[in-house]
Design a protein around this motif. Structure first.
Motif, PDB file in Angstrom:
ATOM      1  N   LEU A 230     -35.322  36.829  18.545  1.00 41.12           N
ATOM      2  CA  LEU A 230     -35.348  36.698  17.087  1.00 41.12           C
ATOM      3  C   LEU A 230     -34.806  35.331  16.665  1.00 41.12           C
ATOM      4  CD1 LEU A 230     -36.057  38.385  14.561  1.00 41.12           C
ATOM      5  CD2 LEU A 230     -33.639  38.988  14.399  1.00 41.12           C
ATOM      6  N   PHE A 231     -33.767  34.875  17.384  1.00 39.94           N
ATOM      7  CA  PHE A 231     -33.169  33.577  17.096  1.00 39.94           C
ATOM      8  C   PHE A 231     -34.195  32.463  17.294  1.00 39.94           C
ATOM      9  CE2 PHE A 231     -30.817  29.737  18.224  1.00 39.94           C
ATOM     10  CZ  PHE A 231     -29.852  29.680  17.222  1.00 39.94           C
ATOM     11  N   PHE A 232     -34.820  32.453  18.451  1.00 40.07           N
ATOM     12  CA  PHE A 232     -35.724  31.331  18.739  1.00 40.07           C
ATOM     13  C   PHE A 232     -37.089  31.476  18.060  1.00 40.07           C
ATOM     14  CE2 PHE A 232     -32.502  30.708  22.068  1.00 40.07           C
ATOM     15  CZ  PHE A 232     -32.186  29.380  21.797  1.00 40.07           C
ATOM     16  N   ASP A 233     -37.425  32.697  17.627  1.00 42.46           N
ATOM     17  CA  ASP A 233     -38.663  32.872  16.852  1.00 42.46           C
ATOM     18  C   ASP A 233     -38.513  32.269  15.447  1.00 42.46           C
ATOM     19  OD1 ASP A 233     -39.841  34.244  18.898  1.00 42.46           O
ATOM     20  OD2 ASP A 233     -39.555  36.231  18.015  1.00 42.46           O
ATOM     21  N   GLU A 234     -37.286  32.314  14.943  1.00 36.66           N
ATOM     22  CA  GLU A 234     -36.977  31.758  13.617  1.00 36.66           C
ATOM     23  C   GLU A 234     -37.863  32.330  12.507  1.00 36.66           C
ATOM     24  OE1 GLU A 234     -35.827  27.753  13.849  1.00 36.66           O
ATOM     25  OE2 GLU A 234     -34.651  28.120  12.074  1.00 36.66           O
TER      26      GLU A 234
END
Lengths: 340, 340
Positions: A276-280
């Motif tokens: 979820l963090f790197f999908d932004e």
């Protein structure tokens, strides 16, 4: 009065229930004129929640038959549509547009049970909305849809920040997904991609405004959405199922900076924080604050601008509710209207 | 040139690295005038990512010493600040404000490594921002902060939809959390609640605008935030740690309909879908698109409206980088500036 009860897994019975009566001065009693079966009713029906001796139903159109001493906006005889969540519509959370999380919130499902002839609606002023007049029978299904399934699809589209010029992907071709398509169209989406393998649902999706109907699921769906969007993914994604697979499919279909609106009741979903963090992306969802949208949706229906009632493809008398549940469980029907 | 390398867990060395040179025509070479150590550098330092022989550093202020043939907005001698993510600033994702997810995105950490005398910056036009003139030495720490830690705290506040009249809770009293406090104040928050047990960080938090500094953590923090907000929770929550505990603390501190902006790099975080559904909150975060905010932040610093450079509480020469890492690892320093 007669009412639907889930006695145990897949055991739906229509029985004599006690007539509701005013308990609190903010209550109203309504005679239900139409109700229906929700996709979410299938979770307890299938035994997922281990419910027994459970009153059922949370979608309803009706007429006020009695009001408590403190009800001010309604009178006996008023035709009304209500939300599937009780709300006072005055607390700080309601005023922010989250009536489904009102400080007095209570799910109509399982406590009130509107698959019945009558219902007691607490906080009637804050939960029910009067229609502009006696509704024509032809729009009753649409008004009934506003009570939950349309309001929920609409909220999903709003939560996904659907708007003009945007590409929207819809995960789920059930009634809520189809209402999400309708909402996306109404909110100005340029392209609406939906995943469906059922000919009748595909046809309805197109009628409601879908521009691309894909048979692909999971990562294949994601790949196809990316292919249709220059590799970026959709601006907005509506998640209308609630499984781990559908949630992942929704999450992966949206572009960086895009929005996922999720309204499928999450079952066994764990969202990996690092992805979820790197999908932004943006995530927002939950039980739809239908009450926020009801006045607007009733207006659109009243003016014949939208026809969400088409989502009902089977109509049965309340006494045959068990057959309605079977038809939805076996996916022979998308959504079942129960007449009274 | 001299540069910092992580040889293995907790083994920081300053060694001779090859001088960078122009490779692509969109590159610029900059002489670094100030750099620093980031909280996120501690993950590989502590061995979490099993990094070895790794160049380090992604925050930087410098002066352009050479440009590629296609660089148009910069010339040799320009003082610049850059983002910790390379971006072309022209693609559709950049134009939507998500430069950290640019189609050409590349993390400066681990590839460029700006804890060094020089750096090659790809897509220089889209990554670097020229300052209005030669910066006074007194604002260099603040400009350096803009490169990541301020930009990240700012993004967290924007992602959490901080604004006038709102109550903001900040989870994490590290440099990013403190910058989140500063951003929340600057964006007009009415009340800023932060969790901190370190006297120096508490003092800095108050200086940056915190109205309530709580020693509580976890569910005790959540309970206290609710107590301070009529039981509702904060409108906006900034998550600036990245652990399962901090993420849960952030998620539970926000009211229904509220917003969590998360910028701590998530490690071993799993978000339960059913809780997220019934909490009905907004989640948004990831690597901050610092490039979006750089012009505005440089302006605020240039006009002495904000002083984020105060977050640096230890300054060391580059050659003593190992001591800087130790000081941050042992929480003897909040953030370490390395001089060149």
């Amino acid at each position: 009065m007669r009412g639907v009860v889930l006695e145990g897994p897949r055991d739906i019975q229509v029985i004599d229930r006690e007539d509701p009566r005013i308990i609190d001065p903010t209550d109203a009693i309504i005679r239900i004129t139409a109700t229906c079966i929700c996709g979410s009713d299938l979770w307890p029906y299938r035994g997922e929640d281990d419910s027994r001796h459970q009153v059922m139903g949370h979608e309803y159109v009706g007429v006020v038959t009695e009001i408590g001493a403190e009800v001010t906006t309604l009178k006996v005889g008023d035709p009304v549509v209500g939300s599937f969540v009780i709300s006072d519509n005055t607390c700080e959370i309601c005023q922010a547009g989250y009536q489904s999380k009102c400080v007095h919130a209570e799910f109509v499902a399982y406590t009130v049970g509107t698959q019945a002839e009558y219902a007691r609606i607490p906080f009637a002023d804050g939960t029910l909305v009067k229609t502009p007049g006696e509704p024509d029978p032809e729009i009753v299904p649409s008004l009934l849809a506003a009570s939950d399934v349309l309001g929920t699809g609409w909220f999903a589209a709003v939560a996904a920040e659907v708007g003009p010029g945007k590409t929207v992907a819809v995960v789920g071709d059930g009634a809520v997904g189809l209402m999400g398509v309708l909402a996306a169209k109404e909110l100005g989406a340029e392209r609406i991609i939906v995943s469906s393998r059922h000919a009748d649902r595909q046809a309805l999706a197109r009628e409601f405004g879908a521009t691309d109907v894909l048979a692909e699921r999971g990562d294949d769906f994601v790949a196809k959405v990316k292919e249709l969007t220059n590799g970026f993914g959709a601006h907005s994604v509506i998640e209308a199922v609630g499984t781990a697979e559908s949630f992942a499919q929704a999450r992966k279909s949206v572009r960086p900076g895009g929005h996922v609106g999720f309204v499928g009741i999450a079952h066994d979903v764990q969202i990996p924080g690092d992805e979820l963090f790197f999908d932004e992306i943006h995530l927002h969802g939950g039980p739809a604050p239908v009450r926020r949208f009801l006045p607007e949706l009733i207006g659109l229906i009243w003016e014949r601008k939208i026809d969400p009632g088409k989502v009902f493809d089977l109509t049965l008398p309340l006494e045959q509710a068990a057959e309605g549940y079977r038809a939805m469980d076996e996916r022979r029907a998308t959504k079942v209207l129960l007449t009274l």
